[in-house]
Design an enzyme around this catalytic site. Structure first.
Site, PDB file in Angstrom:
ATOM      1  CB  CYS A   1      -1.065   0.086   1.333  1.00  0.00           C
ATOM      2  SG  CYS A   1      -2.274  -1.440   1.174  1.00  0.00           S
ATOM      3  CB  THR A   2       4.002   2.142   1.845  1.00  0.00           C
ATOM      4  OG1 THR A   2       3.382   2.148   3.165  1.00  0.00           O
ATOM      5  CG2 THR A   2       4.981   3.302   1.994  1.00  0.00           C
TER       6      THR A   2
END
Length: 157
Positions: A49-50
């Site tokens: 997600c990052t």
């Protein structure tokens, strides 16, 4: 199955955290003005997600040239989003779907992710200025990223 192309995009109002405090973002405010990219993701502070939100931050100019607003949506709180964005230089507007209203409306609920509870699946939608879904994708696993070439192609069409 995620919401299908050609469907009317379900409207929602979700919270984001800005320097001015909590702000409501309503999807339909973009209708008639600009296209919208919705990027559902499972959880802040996770590796994939990052990577996704940092990569999309670096390409925000491309989306602006295509006349699109970009929103990242997860079940995290707006306060977690704010800290995560600050720590990682994320400039994508992050929307909190803590109650899973948008996640369920777009049919991208991922049940019991890693035993921690229901989250958003990783998914991408392009909503036209008319409020109709032009592109819809849910990835096979939370570790897979959406096809951003196809997202941009849908915006350009």
């Amino acid at each position: 199955m995620p919401l299908a192309v050609g469907s009317k995009a379900p409207d929602f109002t979700l919270k984001t955290k800005t320097a001015d405090g909590l702000v409501d973002i309503k999807l339909s405010d973009n209708f008639g003005k600009k296209q919208t990219v919705l990027l559902f993701f499972p959880l802040a502070y996770t590796g994939v997600c990052t990577t996704e939100m940092c990569d999309q931050t670096s390409g925000l100019g491309d989306y602006e040239q295509l006349g699109a607003a970009v929103y990242g949506i997860s079940v995290d709180s707006p306060f977690a989003h704010e800290a995560w964005a600050k720590a990682n230089g994320i400039k994508v507007t992050l929307l909190s779907d803590l109650n899973r209203v948008a996640t369920k409306a777009y049919d991208v609920l991922f049940p019991n992710l890693a035993g921690v509870g229901d989250t958003s699946a990783r998914a991408a939608f392009v909503i036209g200025t008319d409020g109709v879904v032009k592109y819809s994708e849910q990835t096979a696993t939370p570790k897979d990223l959406p096809n951003f070439v196809a997202v941009k192609a849908a915006l350009a069409s």
